[in-house]
Design an enzyme around this catalytic site. Structure first.
Site, PDB file in Angstrom:
ATOM      1  N   LYS A 174       0.947  -1.093  -0.034  1.00  0.00           N
ATOM      2  CA  LYS A 174      -0.253   0.125  -0.033  1.00  0.00           C
ATOM      3  C   LYS A 174       0.997   1.286   0.033  1.00  0.00           C
ATOM      4  CE  LYS A 174      -1.670   3.178   2.654  1.00  0.00           C
ATOM      5  NZ  LYS A 174      -1.688   4.241   1.621  1.00  0.00           N
ATOM      6  N   GLU A 384      10.507  16.590  14.704  1.00  0.00           N
ATOM      7  CA  GLU A 384      10.548  16.691  13.189  1.00  0.00           C
ATOM      8  C   GLU A 384       9.785  17.425  12.715  1.00  0.00           C
ATOM      9  OE1 GLU A 384       9.093  13.166  11.063  1.00  0.00           O
ATOM     10  OE2 GLU A 384      11.110  12.979  10.339  1.00  0.00           O
TER      11      GLU A 384
HETATM   12  P1  NAD Z   1       2.654   8.560   7.699  1.00  0.00           P
HETATM   13  O1  NAD Z   1       2.941   7.860   8.743  1.00  0.00           O
HETATM   14  O2  NAD Z   1       1.484   9.553   7.501  1.00  0.00           O
HETATM   15  O3  NAD Z   1       2.352   7.468   6.542  1.00  0.00           O
HETATM   16  C1  NAD Z   1       3.026   6.480   6.245  1.00  0.00           C
HETATM   17  C2  NAD Z   1       2.132   5.355   5.336  1.00  0.00           C
HETATM   18  O4  NAD Z   1       1.348   4.684   6.340  1.00  0.00           O
HETATM   19  C3  NAD Z   1       1.292   5.883   4.295  1.00  0.00           C
HETATM   20  O5  NAD Z   1       1.020   4.844   3.252  1.00  0.00           O
HETATM   21  C4  NAD Z   1      -0.245   5.936   4.878  1.00  0.00           C
HETATM   22  O6  NAD Z   1      -1.248   5.801   4.282  1.00  0.00           O
HETATM   23  C5  NAD Z   1       0.046   4.895   6.067  1.00  0.00           C
HETATM   24  N1  NAD Z   1      -0.836   5.088   7.392  1.00  0.00           N
HETATM   25  C6  NAD Z   1      -1.426   5.912   7.816  1.00  0.00           C
HETATM   26  N2  NAD Z   1      -2.062   5.718   8.882  1.00  0.00           N
HETATM   27  C7  NAD Z   1      -2.098   4.232   8.943  1.00  0.00           C
HETATM   28  C8  NAD Z   1      -2.893   3.314   9.711  1.00  0.00           C
HETATM   29  N3  NAD Z   1      -3.653   3.618  10.862  1.00  0.00           N
HETATM   30  N4  NAD Z   1      -2.630   2.087   9.449  1.00  0.00           N
HETATM   31  C9  NAD Z   1      -1.787   1.852   8.432  1.00  0.00           C
HETATM   32  N5  NAD Z   1      -1.108   2.490   7.604  1.00  0.00           N
HETATM   33  C10 NAD Z   1      -1.262   3.667   7.833  1.00  0.00           C
HETATM   34  O7  NAD Z   1       4.109   9.272   7.090  1.00  0.00           O
HETATM   35  P2  NAD Z   1       4.332  10.082   5.640  1.00  0.00           P
HETATM   36  O8  NAD Z   1       3.827  11.725   6.016  1.00  0.00           O
HETATM   37  O9  NAD Z   1       3.489   9.572   4.592  1.00  0.00           O
HETATM   38  O10 NAD Z   1       5.861  10.021   5.570  1.00  0.00           O
HETATM   39  C11 NAD Z   1       6.521  11.089   6.422  1.00  0.00           C
HETATM   40  C12 NAD Z   1       7.150  10.343   7.540  1.00  0.00           C
HETATM   41  O11 NAD Z   1       7.867   9.071   7.074  1.00  0.00           O
HETATM   42  C13 NAD Z   1       8.276  11.173   8.210  1.00  0.00           C
HETATM   43  O12 NAD Z   1       7.913  11.173   9.636  1.00  0.00           O
HETATM   44  C14 NAD Z   1       9.697  10.712   7.973  1.00  0.00           C
HETATM   45  O13 NAD Z   1      10.567  10.919   8.820  1.00  0.00           O
HETATM   46  C15 NAD Z   1       9.295   9.251   7.908  1.00  0.00           C
HETATM   47  N6  NAD Z   1      10.189   8.533   6.844  1.00  0.00           N
HETATM   48  C16 NAD Z   1      11.039   7.787   7.446  1.00  0.00           C
HETATM   49  C17 NAD Z   1      11.969   7.179   6.989  1.00  0.00           C
HETATM   50  C18 NAD Z   1      13.203   6.217   7.628  1.00  0.00           C
HETATM   51  O14 NAD Z   1      13.633   5.171   6.979  1.00  0.00           O
HETATM   52  N7  NAD Z   1      13.260   6.416   8.851  1.00  0.00           N
HETATM   53  C19 NAD Z   1      12.162   7.254   5.483  1.00  0.00           C
HETATM   54  C20 NAD Z   1      11.294   8.203   4.753  1.00  0.00           C
HETATM   55  C21 NAD Z   1      10.145   8.700   5.575  1.00  0.00           C
END
Ligand code: NAD
Length: 495
Positions: A174, A384
């Site tokens: 997803k 962050e």
């Molecule tokens: P997010 O947590 O909003 O979403 C990530 C994914 O999770 C998306 O596909 C989203 O649709 C899904 N999601 C959201 N709620 C969910 C739930 N309740 N159950 C299951 N899936 C759910 O994050 P984002 O805004 O897409 O990405 C930014 C974040 O990602 C930042 O905090 C960044 O630091 C982090 N990030 C971390 C790394 C790493 O390797 N540490 C790499 C890239 C991004």
């Protein structure tokens, strides 16, 4: 009406029975990028069932042959790199040079894991008994659920998919709702490369519905998640209830130390790239600069000059260095943190506003922003932001600088600029992050070393490198006794 991009389930592109759709608009221009089927838990059920059936044969398909499919996919990615990067810039906003890099990461990871098809080494070890042979072998786990964010639309799905596939698992992914197209492109290429039906499935939709259904599904024993720490914690609790294997890659608050003996030109150039590349929306973005007081003013001047010279705009246009933020709400978060910084008493050096004028008014642009004389405990130095904002925190003593770097809940990436090898080794010993750079900024990981972070950034696993295979496989220790008699380990004497 635009074409609707579909789910890929059991080798067939199909719309969700929900009949609903969602759209994605270019964050630089507001133009429509695509309309996507909006899935429900029923689509996840269908995809998991397909993946579970496919697992029965995929796990037995020889790993070097799986590798041949990945090699073919890597070659197709290479051939289409320019087009893939172009489409990624349109959907996500980062500049073309960076989206080329994103696709290149997927190419590198696909080649690398293809090669693992002929490795995936285990150990053979000597037995303490006569006529007994023993070894360790890697085994696949089953259906793997992948939940990915929007900031590396092709790199991150490939980091998860390729090790999972080469090890013999099947996949339901997803993607982040802002970037379905890049994952669709990756999956289409795997299809073209000959991946069997059901081995890779994609279900498009929201995290709350599709992500949650995948997460909760009893036939998905493994989840790999990259995203915010907040979402990761929710997933972690749900996974624990079902005893799922889980890898979490979450937030960061990455710091660069600029010591008094640093090459300031190099440090400034690296900080500008780390803080404002990808518009600050990298998990490894440089968010804090911990600077020795003796060089603080000099560094601030260089950074301010560099930030003001950066060209904002549509990432497809030549010369543009900083694209828009991915969405209105992501930019609103940046605006919120700039306000917080000002109210906390941090000194705003440059930026601090939504970027306006001409075509910038059509997108989610924000000025590159620098705060000086930030205290280590301020919220802008702790939380962050995920936008183009960097905070300078002064120090006197290098041990104190290490404390500042370590004094946040996250532990993804850090860097030190120093010309003294002793200081470099002290940093290696005393900084507690998953990734550390000496005389380079906080971004720039290569795919064959472990990637991930400590503390609230992760849960102890690592992506990339051979470390990824440790997550996507289970070790089996195999003992073969060809003595023809009962040999009791640790009990019977050996004559
Ligand atoms: P997010 O947590 O909003 O979403 C990530 C994914 O999770 C998306 O596909 C989203 O649709 C899904 N999601 C959201 N709620 C969910 C739930 N309740 N159950 C299951 N899936 C759910 O994050 P984002 O805004 O897409 O990405 C930014 C974040 O990602 C930042 O905090 C960044 O630091 C982090 N990030 C971390 C790394 C790493 O390797 N540490 C790499 C890239 C991004």
């Amino acid at each position: 009406m635009a074409d609707i991009y579909k789910n890929f389930i059991n080798g067939v592109w199909k719309e969700s029975a929900s009949g609903e759709t969602f759209e994605r608009r270019n964050p630089a221009t507001g133009e429509l990028v695509g309309v996507y089927t909006k899935s429900t838990a029923a689509d996840v059920d269908e995809a998991v069932e397909a993946a579970a059936t496919a697992f029965k044969s995929w796990r037995l398909y020889p790993a070097p042959k799986r590798g041949e499919i990945l090699f073919k996919a890597a070659r197709l990615l290479e051939e289409r790199k320019e087009q893939l990067a172009h489409e990624m810039t349109e959907e996500m906003g980062k500049v073309l040079d960076e989206t080329r890099g994103d696709v290149q990461e997927a190419i590198d990871m696909t080649y690398y894991m293809a090669g693992e098809g002929r490795r995936m080494f285990g150990d053979t070890v000597q037995s303490e008994m006569r006529n007994k042979f023993q070894m360790s072998v890697r085994k696949p786990l089953g259906v793997v659920g992948l939940i990915t964010p929007w900031n590396f639309p092709m790199a991150i799905p490939s980091w998860k998919m390729m090790p999972a596939l080469i090890a013999g698992n099947t996949v339901v992914i997803k993607p982040g709702s802002h970037v379905p197209k890049s994952t669709i492109n990756l999956v289409s290429i795997l299809q073209e490369a000959g991946i069997p039906d059901g081995v890779v499935n994609i279900v498009l939709g929201t995290g709350g519905e599709v992500g949650d259904a995948l997460m909760q599904h009893p036939d998905v024993p493994v989840i790999s998640f990259t995203g915010s720490t907040e979402t990761g914690k929710t997933i972690s609790l749900a996974a624990a209830a079902q005893n799922k294997r889980l890898t979490l890659e979450m937030g960061g608050k990455n710091a660069v130390i600029v010591n008094e003996d640093a090459n300031l030109d190099l440090a400034a150039e690296s900080i500008l790239w780390g803080a404002f590349g990808t518009t600050g929306q990298r998990c490894t973005a440089t968010s804090r600069v911990v600077v020795h007081k003796s060089v603080q003013q000099d560094l601030v001047d260089r950074l301010a000059k560099g930030a003001l010279a950066l060209k904002l705009g549509n990432g497809l246009d030549a010369g543009v260095q900083v694209g828009p933020q991915v969405s209105e709400s992501q930019r609103a978060t940046t605006v919120k943190y700039v306000e917080i910084g000002k109210n906390e008493g941090a000194e705003l050096v440059v930026g601090g506003n939504i970027a306006t004028g001409g075509d910038l008014d059509k997108g989610w642009f924000h000025e590159p922003t620098i705060f000086n004389n930030v205290r280590r405990d301020m919220r802008i130095a702790q939380e962050e932001i995920f936008g183009p904002v960097v905070s300078l925190i002064p120090f006197d003593d290098l041990d104190d600088a290490f404390d500042i770097v370590n004094g946040v809940q996250y532990g993804l990436s850090a860097a030190i600029f120093t010309q003294d090898v002793n200081n470099a080794f002290r940093a290696m010993r005393d900084i507690y992050t998953g990734i550390l750079y000496i005389n380079a900024g906080t971004t720039g990981a290569e795919i064959h070393l472990p990637f991930g972070g400590t503390k609230a950034t992760g849960n102890g696993h690592r992506e990339a490198g051979t470390a990824a295979l440790d997550f996507y496989t289970e070790w089996q220790a195999v003992y073969v006794d060809f003595s023809g008699k009962l040999q009791r380990a640790q009990i019977d004497p050996v004559n």
